[in-house]
Design a protein around this motif. Structure first.
Motif, PDB file in Angstrom:
ATOM      1  N   ASN A 109       8.036  -4.754  17.291  1.00 16.48           N
ATOM      2  CA  ASN A 109       8.043  -3.399  17.843  1.00 16.48           C
ATOM      3  C   ASN A 109       7.242  -2.482  16.923  1.00 16.48           C
ATOM      4  N   LYS A 110       6.292  -1.793  17.497  1.00 15.99           N
ATOM      5  CA  LYS A 110       5.286  -1.077  16.705  1.00 15.99           C
ATOM      6  C   LYS A 110       5.708   0.332  16.301  1.00 15.99           C
ATOM      7  N   ILE A 111       6.992   0.625  16.449  1.00 15.25           N
ATOM      8  CA  ILE A 111       7.487   1.967  16.124  1.00 15.25           C
ATOM      9  C   ILE A 111       7.614   2.097  14.607  1.00 15.25           C
ATOM     10  N   THR A 112       6.923   3.069  14.040  1.00 10.36           N
ATOM     11  CA  THR A 112       6.993   3.281  12.595  1.00 10.36           C
ATOM     12  C   THR A 112       6.571   4.711  12.279  1.00 10.36           C
ATOM     13  N   PRO A 113       7.173   5.332  11.274  1.00 13.12           N
ATOM     14  CA  PRO A 113       6.762   6.689  10.903  1.00 13.12           C
ATOM     15  C   PRO A 113       5.406   6.743  10.207  1.00 13.12           C
ATOM     16  N   TYR A 114       4.832   5.575   9.927  1.00  8.48           N
ATOM     17  CA  TYR A 114       3.575   5.546   9.162  1.00  8.48           C
ATOM     18  C   TYR A 114       2.328   5.537  10.026  1.00  8.48           C
ATOM     19  N   LEU A 115       2.476   5.547  11.361  1.00 14.83           N
ATOM     20  CA  LEU A 115       1.306   5.547  12.233  1.00 14.83           C
ATOM     21  C   LEU A 115       0.390   6.729  11.904  1.00 14.83           C
ATOM     22  N   GLY A 116      -0.893   6.438  11.758  1.00 20.33           N
ATOM     23  CA  GLY A 116      -1.869   7.477  11.463  1.00 20.33           C
ATOM     24  C   GLY A 116      -1.993   7.831  10.003  1.00 20.33           C
ATOM     25  N   MET A 117      -1.117   7.280   9.164  1.00 22.24           N
ATOM     26  CA  MET A 117      -1.158   7.580   7.735  1.00 22.24           C
ATOM     27  C   MET A 117      -2.285   6.806   7.061  1.00 22.24           C
ATOM     28  N   PHE A 134      -7.127   2.501   4.179  1.00 23.82           N
ATOM     29  CA  PHE A 134      -7.120   2.174   5.595  1.00 23.82           C
ATOM     30  C   PHE A 134      -6.120   3.075   6.304  1.00 23.82           C
ATOM     31  N   GLU A 135      -6.250   3.160   7.608  1.00 22.08           N
ATOM     32  CA  GLU A 135      -5.324   3.955   8.412  1.00 22.08           C
ATOM     33  C   GLU A 135      -4.405   3.021   9.181  1.00 22.08           C
ATOM     34  N   VAL A 136      -3.123   3.323   9.176  1.00 18.31           N
ATOM     35  CA  VAL A 136      -2.147   2.522   9.913  1.00 18.31           C
ATOM     36  C   VAL A 136      -2.318   2.806  11.409  1.00 18.31           C
ATOM     37  N   CYS A 137      -2.642   1.773  12.181  1.00 19.16           N
ATOM     38  CA  CYS A 137      -2.812   1.925  13.622  1.00 19.16           C
ATOM     39  C   CYS A 137      -2.061   0.802  14.335  1.00 19.16           C
ATOM     40  N   ILE A 138      -1.713   1.023  15.585  1.00 19.62           N
ATOM     41  CA  ILE A 138      -0.864   0.084  16.314  1.00 19.62           C
ATOM     42  C   ILE A 138      -1.481  -1.306  16.370  1.00 19.62           C
ATOM     43  N   LYS A 139      -2.785  -1.411  16.588  1.00 19.31           N
ATOM     44  CA  LYS A 139      -3.407  -2.723  16.770  1.00 19.31           C
ATOM     45  C   LYS A 139      -3.349  -3.585  15.513  1.00 19.31           C
ATOM     46  N   SER A 140      -3.124  -2.959  14.365  1.00 14.49           N
ATOM     47  CA  SER A 140      -3.071  -3.737  13.120  1.00 14.49           C
ATOM     48  C   SER A 140      -1.652  -4.119  12.724  1.00 14.49           C
ATOM     49  N   GLY A 183      -4.880   0.483  -0.671  1.00 10.63           N
ATOM     50  CA  GLY A 183      -4.498  -0.876  -1.042  1.00 10.63           C
ATOM     51  C   GLY A 183      -4.576  -1.807   0.154  1.00 10.63           C
ATOM     52  N   VAL A 184      -5.644  -2.564   0.256  1.00 10.84           N
ATOM     53  CA  VAL A 184      -5.867  -3.458   1.397  1.00 10.84           C
ATOM     54  C   VAL A 184      -5.606  -4.899   0.974  1.00 10.84           C
ATOM     55  N   VAL A 185      -4.670  -5.551   1.644  1.00 12.37           N
ATOM     56  CA  VAL A 185      -4.393  -6.963   1.373  1.00 12.37           C
ATOM     57  C   VAL A 185      -5.487  -7.805   2.007  1.00 12.37           C
ATOM     58  N   ARG A 186      -6.138  -8.623   1.194  1.00 17.07           N
ATOM     59  CA  ARG A 186      -7.215  -9.492   1.688  1.00 17.07           C
ATOM     60  C   ARG A 186      -6.704 -10.872   2.077  1.00 17.07           C
ATOM     61  N   SER A 187      -5.924 -11.504   1.163  1.00 17.91           N
ATOM     62  CA  SER A 187      -5.452 -12.868   1.401  1.00 17.91           C
ATOM     63  C   SER A 187      -4.047 -13.033   0.831  1.00 17.91           C
ATOM     64  N   THR A 188      -3.296 -13.939   1.466  1.00 16.47           N
ATOM     65  CA  THR A 188      -1.954 -14.281   0.997  1.00 16.47           C
ATOM     66  C   THR A 188      -1.842 -15.792   0.928  1.00 16.47           C
ATOM     67  N   PRO A 237       0.802  -1.226   0.000  1.00 22.25           N
ATOM     68  CA  PRO A 237       0.000   0.000   0.000  1.00 22.25           C
ATOM     69  C   PRO A 237       0.835   1.276   0.000  1.00 22.25           C
ATOM     70  N   LEU A 238       2.014   1.268   0.641  1.00 19.05           N
ATOM     71  CA  LEU A 238       2.876   2.454   0.568  1.00 19.05           C
ATOM     72  C   LEU A 238       3.250   2.746  -0.878  1.00 19.05           C
ATOM     73  N   PHE A 239       3.648   1.720  -1.600  1.00 20.39           N
ATOM     74  CA  PHE A 239       4.009   1.898  -3.006  1.00 20.39           C
ATOM     75  C   PHE A 239       2.802   2.348  -3.814  1.00 20.39           C
ATOM     76  N   TRP A 240       1.687   1.631  -3.673  1.00 15.28           N
ATOM     77  CA  TRP A 240       0.534   1.855  -4.536  1.00 15.28           C
ATOM     78  C   TRP A 240      -0.134   3.201  -4.277  1.00 15.28           C
ATOM     79  N   SER A 241      -0.121   3.665  -3.034  1.00 19.92           N
ATOM     80  CA  SER A 241      -0.788   4.928  -2.710  1.00 19.92           C
ATOM     81  C   SER A 241      -0.262   6.072  -3.563  1.00 19.92           C
TER      82      SER A 241
END
Length: 457
Positions: free
Chosen positions: A406-414, A395-401, A418-423, A341-345
């Motif tokens: 370690n949940k530290i990332t500059p993308y929190l709240g962004m 979607f919004e990047v949130c800690i619970k997802s 592009g939502v991945v459904r299945s892998t 999703p970072l790439f596709w956005s």
């Protein structure tokens, strides 16, 4: 269809069919491989109906720091590969640092392989490392199945993985010549800087300490060695657009050179890094918005070959979040799960198509690490590694997802698109809508030696 079950077929109105073509199709799977791709047909047993979600090859992220064994508090195979699966990644390639021991000897590689047992939700391959004095370990590691090797031209940040001198490189290249393997370079060189006393909480203080010239000069050296020794060379995490002219010239001249950039260099800019926000620190640094535009243009023109995460997590204390000191904080960004999703956005706004995503995130990354005939393509005979995703959903990047440790990332709240459904990994459904298979179904992947090494007796 239950998580962990074997999928016999996948159908969708939007299956990636090659080049820029997307259309209705059914993918038939047998024994973990893609058996056939049909433009139409009735399949009733074991079919996963993806509706109008896009189905394309699973992503191959060839730049991931898992850190196990030794620094498992930073990350480990269980958490890293779950995050990968949640991001539509079906294969990761683990970097030789920051684990203890690093993957710099055959014995250390074997220790790494033992650590992966029963922990991987996606397939996992391994880079070896070049450090001073380990040149006689390189060919045994090639024979054991490493994808290639990485070295640093500047301090790596960890004591057990020292950077190489020019002499160290020549000794290593003598061993690698003729093997068909690839040598990856962290391409920054030390330069003389004027020592100014600036505020360590200001991002610009850190940015000025890693100027573009460090990358440009290092890449010039890499190109010279690439041409002289005829060994495939690869520049990891290119951040500076100023290096693009020398890269283009080398490629035109026939140098066996490839180059990657990362999601953070394409998504983040120096102008928008807040004071004290050390979760944005990485090496080389995030540069200006203008620089970022140049990187996107180079991707579109084919001058940059691939996009990777360079997922490099650490514990909260090492990020110095309390003091906000950029000069002391660990340099690394966590993004493994959010690469697609970072790439596709942004890519979708810049005229990139699904075929570009496949080329940059799947095919070229697979080729780099010797998996180009097995992974990264949706064609008969390839592993049935698939990502099913909704490119229009946000979607919004949130800690619970977040699934990495370690949940530290500059993308929190962004907000990302592009939502991945299945892998699906080798025909096994390992992830669907926030849930994982009960057991990790990934495998370790050892790369067949490309040629017989020369005899140095």
């Amino acid at each position: 269809m239950e998580l962990g079950s074997t999928v016999s077929a996948v159908k969708s109105t939007r299956v990636f069919l090659g080049n820029q073509q997307v259309g209705p199709a059914v993918i038939l799977i047998r024994d973990g491989k893609i058996h056939q791709v049909l433009s139409s047909g009735e399949v009733t047993e074991g079919v996963l109906d993806a509706g109008d979600s896009v189905v394309m090859p699973g992503i191959v992220d060839c730049h991931v720091h898992v850190n196990e064994p030794g620094r498992t508090s930073w990350e480990g195979f269980w958490t890293a590969t779950r995050a990968a699966a949640a991001g539509g990644i079906t294969t990761i390639v683990d970097m030789p640092l920051n684990s203890i021991p690093p993957t710099t000897t055959l014995a250390n590689l074997q220790a790494k392989l033992r650590e992966t047992s029963g922990k991987c939700f996606v397939d996992t391959a391994f880079w070896g490392g070049v450090i001073p004095g380990n040149q006689l370990e390189l060919q045994p590691m090639i024979q054991a199945g490493v994808a290639g090797f990485k070295c640093f031209l500047i301090q790596s940040g960890v004591d057990e993985f020292p950077h190489v001198s020019h002499g160290d490189l020549l000794a290593a290249l003598e061993q690698l010549r003729g093997t068909g393997t690839v040598l990856l370079f962290h391409a920054e060189k030390e330069v003389q800087l004027t020592n100014e006393s600036n505020d360590p909480q200001q991002y610009d203080t850190f940015l000025q300490s890693r100027p573009d010239i460090m990358e440009v000069e290092a890449i010039r050296s890499v190109i010279q060695l690439c041409i002289e020794y005829q060994v495939r060379c690869h520049v990891v995490h290119l951040s500076s657009s100023q290096a693009l002219p020398v890269i283009q010239e080398a490629k035109k001249g026939g140098a066996s050179l490839t180059v990657e950039t990362t999601h953070h260099y394409l998504s983040l800019s120096a102008e928008n890094v807040p004071a004290g926000a050390t979760q944005f620190k990485c090496c080389p640094p995030i540069r200006s918005a203008h620089n970022q535009d140049q990187l996107w243009a180079a991707l579109k023109a084919g001058h940059i070959d691939m996009v990777v995460s360079d997922h490099s997590p650490c514990t909260a204390d090492l990020k110095k979040l309390d003091s906000g000191d950029f000069t002391q904080a660990w340099g690394g960004i966590s993004s493994l799960q959010f690469g697609l999703p970072l790439f596709w956005s942004l890519a979708s706004q810049k005229g990139f198509q699904f075929g570009d995503a496949v080329r940059l995130l799947c095919q070229n990354t697979a080729r780099l690490c010797g998996l180009g005939q097995q992974k990264g393509s949706l064609a008969p005979g390839y592993d049935a590694d698939l990502v099913i995703w909704d490119p229009e959903r946000e979607f919004e990047v949130c800690i619970k997802s977040i699934h990495h440790k370690n949940k530290i990332t500059p993308y929190l709240g962004m907000s990302l698109r592009g939502v991945v459904r299945s892998t699906i990994v080798r025909g096994h459904l390992v992830y669907r809508d926030g849930s994982f298979s009960a057991e990790p179904l990934g495998k370790t992947v050892l790369i067949p030696s490309r040629t017989t090494p020369h005899d140095d007796a």
